[in-house]
Structures are given as structure tokens and as C-alpha cells.
Design a protein around this motif. Structure first.
Motif, PDB file in Angstrom:
ATOM      1  N   MET A 249      52.313  48.688  41.157  1.00  0.00           N
ATOM      2  CA  MET A 249      51.132  48.659  40.292  1.00  0.00           C
ATOM      3  C   MET A 249      50.038  47.943  41.064  1.00  0.00           C
ATOM      4  SD  MET A 249      52.401  47.817  36.404  1.00  0.00           S
ATOM      5  CE  MET A 249      53.447  46.435  36.835  1.00  0.00           C
ATOM      6  N   LYS A 250      48.838  48.415  40.926  1.00  0.00           N
ATOM      7  CA  LYS A 250      47.712  47.669  41.491  1.00  0.00           C
ATOM      8  C   LYS A 250      46.457  48.020  40.722  1.00  0.00           C
ATOM      9  CE  LYS A 250      46.864  50.918  45.286  1.00  0.00           C
ATOM     10  NZ  LYS A 250      46.747  51.064  46.744  1.00  0.00           N
ATOM     11  N   GLY A 251      45.558  47.036  40.659  1.00  0.00           N
ATOM     12  CA  GLY A 251      44.322  47.260  39.935  1.00  0.00           C
ATOM     13  C   GLY A 251      43.655  45.948  39.597  1.00  0.00           C
ATOM     14  N   TYR A 252      42.737  46.006  38.648  1.00  0.00           N
ATOM     15  CA  TYR A 252      41.948  44.842  38.269  1.00  0.00           C
ATOM     16  C   TYR A 252      42.169  44.581  36.784  1.00  0.00           C
ATOM     17  CZ  TYR A 252      39.912  45.836  42.782  1.00  0.00           C
ATOM     18  OH  TYR A 252      39.750  46.065  44.126  1.00  0.00           O
ATOM     19  N   VAL A 253      42.698  43.382  36.483  1.00  0.00           N
ATOM     20  CA  VAL A 253      43.121  43.057  35.120  1.00  0.00           C
ATOM     21  C   VAL A 253      42.217  41.968  34.547  1.00  0.00           C
ATOM     22  CG1 VAL A 253      45.015  42.203  33.698  1.00  0.00           C
ATOM     23  CG2 VAL A 253      45.509  43.654  35.685  1.00  0.00           C
ATOM     24  N   PRO A 254      41.628  42.204  33.356  1.00  0.00           N
ATOM     25  CA  PRO A 254      40.782  41.178  32.726  1.00  0.00           C
ATOM     26  C   PRO A 254      41.634  40.041  32.165  1.00  0.00           C
ATOM     27  CG  PRO A 254      40.959  43.127  31.311  1.00  0.00           C
ATOM     28  CD  PRO A 254      41.699  43.457  32.571  1.00  0.00           C
ATOM     29  N   ILE A 255      41.359  38.824  32.614  1.00  0.00           N
ATOM     30  CA  ILE A 255      42.138  37.640  32.218  1.00  0.00           C
ATOM     31  C   ILE A 255      41.236  36.683  31.440  1.00  0.00           C
ATOM     32  CG2 ILE A 255      43.378  35.612  33.082  1.00  0.00           C
ATOM     33  CD1 ILE A 255      44.930  38.230  33.371  1.00  0.00           C
ATOM     34  N   GLU A 256      41.750  36.166  30.347  1.00  0.00           N
ATOM     35  CA  GLU A 256      40.976  35.232  29.507  1.00  0.00           C
ATOM     36  C   GLU A 256      40.458  34.064  30.332  1.00  0.00           C
ATOM     37  OE1 GLU A 256      43.188  33.858  26.183  1.00  0.00           O
ATOM     38  OE2 GLU A 256      43.326  35.824  25.225  1.00  0.00           O
ATOM     39  N   GLY A 257      39.170  33.744  30.148  1.00  0.00           N
ATOM     40  CA  GLY A 257      38.587  32.587  30.815  1.00  0.00           C
ATOM     41  C   GLY A 257      38.212  32.809  32.264  1.00  0.00           C
ATOM     42  N   VAL A 258      38.485  34.017  32.807  1.00  0.00           N
ATOM     43  CA  VAL A 258      38.136  34.326  34.199  1.00  0.00           C
ATOM     44  C   VAL A 258      36.976  35.318  34.181  1.00  0.00           C
ATOM     45  CG1 VAL A 258      38.955  35.255  36.400  1.00  0.00           C
ATOM     46  CG2 VAL A 258      40.500  33.931  34.942  1.00  0.00           C
ATOM     47  N   ARG A 259      35.947  35.009  34.953  1.00  0.00           N
ATOM     48  CA  ARG A 259      34.700  35.765  34.871  1.00  0.00           C
ATOM     49  C   ARG A 259      34.884  37.256  35.192  1.00  0.00           C
ATOM     50  NH1 ARG A 259      29.021  33.980  37.738  1.00  0.00           N
ATOM     51  NH2 ARG A 259      27.736  35.643  36.871  1.00  0.00           N
ATOM     52  N   ASN A 260      35.542  37.561  36.321  1.00  0.00           N
ATOM     53  CA  ASN A 260      35.728  38.952  36.734  1.00  0.00           C
ATOM     54  C   ASN A 260      37.203  39.340  36.645  1.00  0.00           C
ATOM     55  OD1 ASN A 260      32.977  39.289  37.472  1.00  0.00           O
ATOM     56  ND2 ASN A 260      33.376  38.239  39.405  1.00  0.00           N
ATOM     57  N   PRO A 261      37.477  40.622  36.354  1.00  0.00           N
ATOM     58  CA  PRO A 261      38.875  41.056  36.378  1.00  0.00           C
ATOM     59  C   PRO A 261      39.537  40.681  37.706  1.00  0.00           C
ATOM     60  CG  PRO A 261      37.488  42.794  35.481  1.00  0.00           C
ATOM     61  CD  PRO A 261      36.560  41.725  35.995  1.00  0.00           C
ATOM     62  N   MET A 262      40.777  40.174  37.637  1.00  0.00           N
ATOM     63  CA  MET A 262      41.479  39.733  38.843  1.00  0.00           C
ATOM     64  C   MET A 262      42.228  40.895  39.497  1.00  0.00           C
ATOM     65  SD  MET A 262      43.028  36.002  37.753  1.00  0.00           S
ATOM     66  CE  MET A 262      43.595  35.636  39.427  1.00  0.00           C
ATOM     67  N   LEU A 263      42.288  40.860  40.816  1.00  0.00           N
ATOM     68  CA  LEU A 263      43.077  41.839  41.542  1.00  0.00           C
ATOM     69  C   LEU A 263      44.560  41.539  41.300  1.00  0.00           C
ATOM     70  CD1 LEU A 263      43.488  44.138  43.593  1.00  0.00           C
ATOM     71  CD2 LEU A 263      43.319  42.429  45.412  1.00  0.00           C
ATOM     72  N   PHE A 264      45.278  42.546  40.802  1.00  0.00           N
ATOM     73  CA  PHE A 264      46.701  42.393  40.501  1.00  0.00           C
ATOM     74  C   PHE A 264      47.489  43.402  41.320  1.00  0.00           C
ATOM     75  CE2 PHE A 264      50.400  43.980  38.159  1.00  0.00           C
ATOM     76  CZ  PHE A 264      51.118  42.798  37.985  1.00  0.00           C
ATOM     77  N   GLN A 265      48.552  42.914  41.974  1.00  0.00           N
ATOM     78  CA  GLN A 265      49.429  43.806  42.728  1.00  0.00           C
ATOM     79  C   GLN A 265      50.879  43.499  42.393  1.00  0.00           C
ATOM     80  OE1 GLN A 265      48.347  45.270  46.636  1.00  0.00           O
ATOM     81  NE2 GLN A 265      46.888  43.598  46.850  1.00  0.00           N
ATOM     82  N   TYR A 266      51.665  44.565  42.291  1.00  0.00           N
ATOM     83  CA  TYR A 266      53.084  44.435  41.973  1.00  0.00           C
ATOM     84  C   TYR A 266      53.856  45.399  42.863  1.00  0.00           C
ATOM     85  CZ  TYR A 266      57.444  45.314  39.385  1.00  0.00           C
ATOM     86  OH  TYR A 266      58.757  45.477  39.030  1.00  0.00           O
ATOM     87  N   ALA A 267      54.936  44.925  43.475  1.00  0.00           N
ATOM     88  CA  ALA A 267      55.789  45.784  44.292  1.00  0.00           C
ATOM     89  C   ALA A 267      57.222  45.287  44.215  1.00  0.00           C
ATOM     90  CB  ALA A 267      55.310  45.798  45.747  1.00  0.00           C
ATOM     91  N   TYR A 268      58.093  46.138  43.680  1.00  0.00           N
ATOM     92  CA  TYR A 268      59.528  45.850  43.642  1.00  0.00           C
ATOM     93  C   TYR A 268      59.830  44.443  43.116  1.00  0.00           C
ATOM     94  CZ  TYR A 268      59.714  50.038  46.508  1.00  0.00           C
ATOM     95  OH  TYR A 268      59.567  51.322  46.970  1.00  0.00           O
ATOM     96  N   GLY A 269      59.208  44.096  41.994  1.00  0.00           N
ATOM     97  CA  GLY A 269      59.512  42.821  41.344  1.00  0.00           C
ATOM     98  C   GLY A 269      58.627  41.665  41.750  1.00  0.00           C
ATOM     99  N   MET A 270      57.822  41.820  42.792  1.00  0.00           N
ATOM    100  CA  MET A 270      56.950  40.747  43.264  1.00  0.00           C
ATOM    101  C   MET A 270      55.541  40.933  42.706  1.00  0.00           C
ATOM    102  SD  MET A 270      58.935  38.897  45.153  1.00  0.00           S
ATOM    103  CE  MET A 270      57.855  37.909  46.173  1.00  0.00           C
ATOM    104  N   VAL A 271      54.972  39.827  42.199  1.00  0.00           N
ATOM    105  CA  VAL A 271      53.642  39.856  41.583  1.00  0.00           C
ATOM    106  C   VAL A 271      52.664  39.036  42.418  1.00  0.00           C
ATOM    107  CG1 VAL A 271      52.329  38.975  39.607  1.00  0.00           C
ATOM    108  CG2 VAL A 271      54.427  40.261  39.222  1.00  0.00           C
ATOM    109  N   GLN A 272      51.442  39.550  42.553  1.00  0.00           N
ATOM    110  CA  GLN A 272      50.404  38.802  43.272  1.00  0.00           C
ATOM    111  C   GLN A 272      49.092  38.904  42.503  1.00  0.00           C
ATOM    112  OE1 GLN A 272      48.910  40.450  46.999  1.00  0.00           O
ATOM    113  NE2 GLN A 272      48.750  38.409  47.879  1.00  0.00           N
TER     114      GLN A 272
END
Length: 300
Positions: A249-272
Motif C-alpha cells: 500500500m502506498k499513498g497520502y493519508v490525512p492524519i488528525e492534527g497534521v497539516r498535510n496528508p502523510m506519506l504512508f507505505q506498507y510492504a509485507y507487514g512493515m509500515v512507514q
């Protein structure tokens, strides 16, 4: 949207022969192809097979997957901006895992402009019969390329007896029941078979995907978030609930209290997570098997 085909296959299987023949067929239909070609060596031997009038991007000394994914995204973005074309063909190295190669095609920045039709894998029929001679690691990659194909070419059938040809088709069908299997020589495949492929789920532009989508084998799904914020904990709890058939999974996820959507990456159980200093579109690409079955509503 521009159709995209991902050509996969083991080293020496006949991918480049297939590529040149498909390009010929596209031109006969007055369709303009563009090509991204990935090679492991320093010299672009295979790319010499692509005619000069076709937009071509080369990636030498590396894999289109993993660390090369960002470079591939840049190459695709460059093609979209600077060239007129109807169909994009991406030929991976024989050492590329199909899931990682598919991952490289997707960026939330241009996912809506591309229609990934499917993975076309060329398999050397003789090598399939002799696969036990390969080292375990090489054999695993060879098998994975075949398992994830949407269209599978059992190539080099001219080197087999009729009984061996029948055995190859029977075994391949058992190993990958989802794929259409075509027996070929010289990697020749009718263009209509490629055009009939439909590998990926369609984009839904609602707040979040809600409608059921027909289960696919290996495919993708684009989720668009509108007016929704999550905490990182909420989102990661949802990620942990996913089946192990979701690979990337990869993309930009809107997080509460954070100004811009954060870059989110997921690969085989690992989250960044990485902060973004520019406001990017709040979209997420999901890659895996049967992505239509994933409960997106469960993010809430």
C-alpha cells in the motif's frame, strides 16, 4: 486513461520477442506505444529492439522494483508529460518479482491516468519441465512470476513433444488457475488477448470505496479520502486487520492534527510514515490478491 501492460518473465524466456511483436500489432492498429524497459546490465541490449520513433525510457543496472520504484514513477510521469502515446508497455528484468514490479507502476499522483490491464508472463516451457534443476531461490522467483500472471504464455513449445506440451499446459493451469494460458513460439501473442485483459479494480471517487468489487486475482484498488482524518493508531489498527494477501500500500493519508496528508507505505507487514511538506492528494493505492474483498469502511 492509458492502458498499461506489464511484461514479466524469467531471463531468456522470450519477453523481448513478445514486446517487438506486440509493438508491431499496435502500430498496425494506429495505436502509439511507449515503453519502459528495465535491464540489469550496463548496456541497453534489449532496447535496441525498440524502434527509434517509440518513446522509450530505460533503467539500467537495477531492478524496476524496490529502490527503483521511485525512478520508475519519475519515468512514467515524464512520459505522461512529454509524449503522446496510447499504450504503455513496461518490460521488467527477468529478476523482478511481479508484485514489486506492479507496485512500481502505481503512484497516487497519476493512478487515475493509467489503466493497468494486467501482467503478461512469458514462461519457457522447457525450463518449466526442468525447474527442479534450478536453485531454490531462482525456482521460487520463476514460480512466483507464473503464479501472478493474468495472461500466461507457455513459450518455446516447438522444443517439446506433443505429450510434453500437454503436460506443461496441465501443470501451469493447476498452478495458476486464474490465467489464460496460450502456447506460443517466439513469444507471439494476438493483441486481442491483451486487450481483453482486465486486471485492476476500477477507481471509485466517493469519500471511501463502499461498493463491492468483483474479486480479482492480483490487482489494485485506489481509495480517495475526502473530509476524513484518522489517528495513526486507528489507521495502523486497520492495517493490522488486513489479510496477508495484501502485499503493498502506498499513498497520502490525512492524519488528525497534521497539516498535510502523510506519506504512508506498507510492504509485507512493515509500515512507514513520512511527513509531507506539500499538500498531496489524499489517496491510497492497495495492491494484492482479491483487493475487492478488503473492508475499506473498517478504517473508521
Amino acid at each position: 486513461m492509458k492502458d498499461v501492460y506489464l511484461f514479466s518473465g524469467f531471463l531468456g524466456s522470450g519477453k523481448t520477442s513478445m514486446l517487438t511483436d506486440v509493438i508491431r500489432q499496435l502500430k498496425e492498429k494506429n495505436l502509439k506505444p511507449a515503453v519502459i524497459m528495465n535491464e540489469l546490465g550496463k548496456l541497453p541490449f534489449d532496447s535496441q529492439a525498440v524502434e527509434k520513433d517509440i518513446p522509450l525510457k530505460e533503467m539500467l543496472e537495477g531492478c524496476i522494483c524496490c529502490s527503483g520504484a521511485e525512478k520508475t514513477e519519475a519515468q512514467i510521469q515524464s512520459l505522461l508529460m512529454d509524449n503522446e502515446f496510447d499504450v504503455l508497455i513496461i518490460e521488467t528484468t527477468g529478476a523482478a518479482h511481479p508484485v514489486e514490479a506492479l507496485d512500481a507502476v502505481y503512484s497516487p499522483l497519476f493512478a487515475e491516468k493509467l489503466n493497468v490491464k494486467g501482467i503478461v508472463t512469458v514462461a519457457d516451457s522447457k525450463l518449466w519441465l526442468n525447474r527442479e534443476t534450478l536453485t531454490p531461490q531462482v525456482r521460487s522467483l520463476f514460480m512466483e512470476q507464473i503464479r501472478h500472471a493474468h495472461l500466461l504464455l507457455a513459450n518455446k513449445t516447438d522444443l517439446l513433444t506433443e505429450a510434453e506440451q500437454a503436460r506443461v499446459v496441465y501443470e501451469l493451469q493447476g498452478y495458476n488457475p486464474h490465467a489464460f494460458i496460450l502456447q506460443t513460439t517466439n513469444g507471439r501473442v494476438p493483441l486481442r488477448l491483451l486487450e481483453d485483459l482486465k486486471a485492476t479494480a476500477q477507481v471509485d471517487k466517493s469519500d471511501i470505496l463502499k461498493s463491492p468489487i468483483a474479486a480479482m486475482h492480483l490487482g489494485s484498488r485506489l481509495v480517495e479520502f475526502k473530509g476524513i482524518d484518522f489517528t495513526q493508531q486507528q489507521f495502523e489498527d486497520w492495517v493490522r486487520s488486513l489479510p496477508n494477501t495484501i502485499y503493498r500500500m502506498k499513498g497520502y493519508v490525512p492524519i488528525e492534527g497534521v497539516r498535510n496528508p502523510m506519506l504512508f507505505q506498507y510492504a509485507y507487514g512493515m509500515v512507514q510514515w513520512l511527513p509531507e511538506y506539500v499538500k498531496m492528494p489524499a489517496k491510497l493505492v492497495i495492491i494484492g490478491e482479491n483487493v475487492g474483498d478488503v473492508n475499506i469502511i473498517g478504517i473508521h
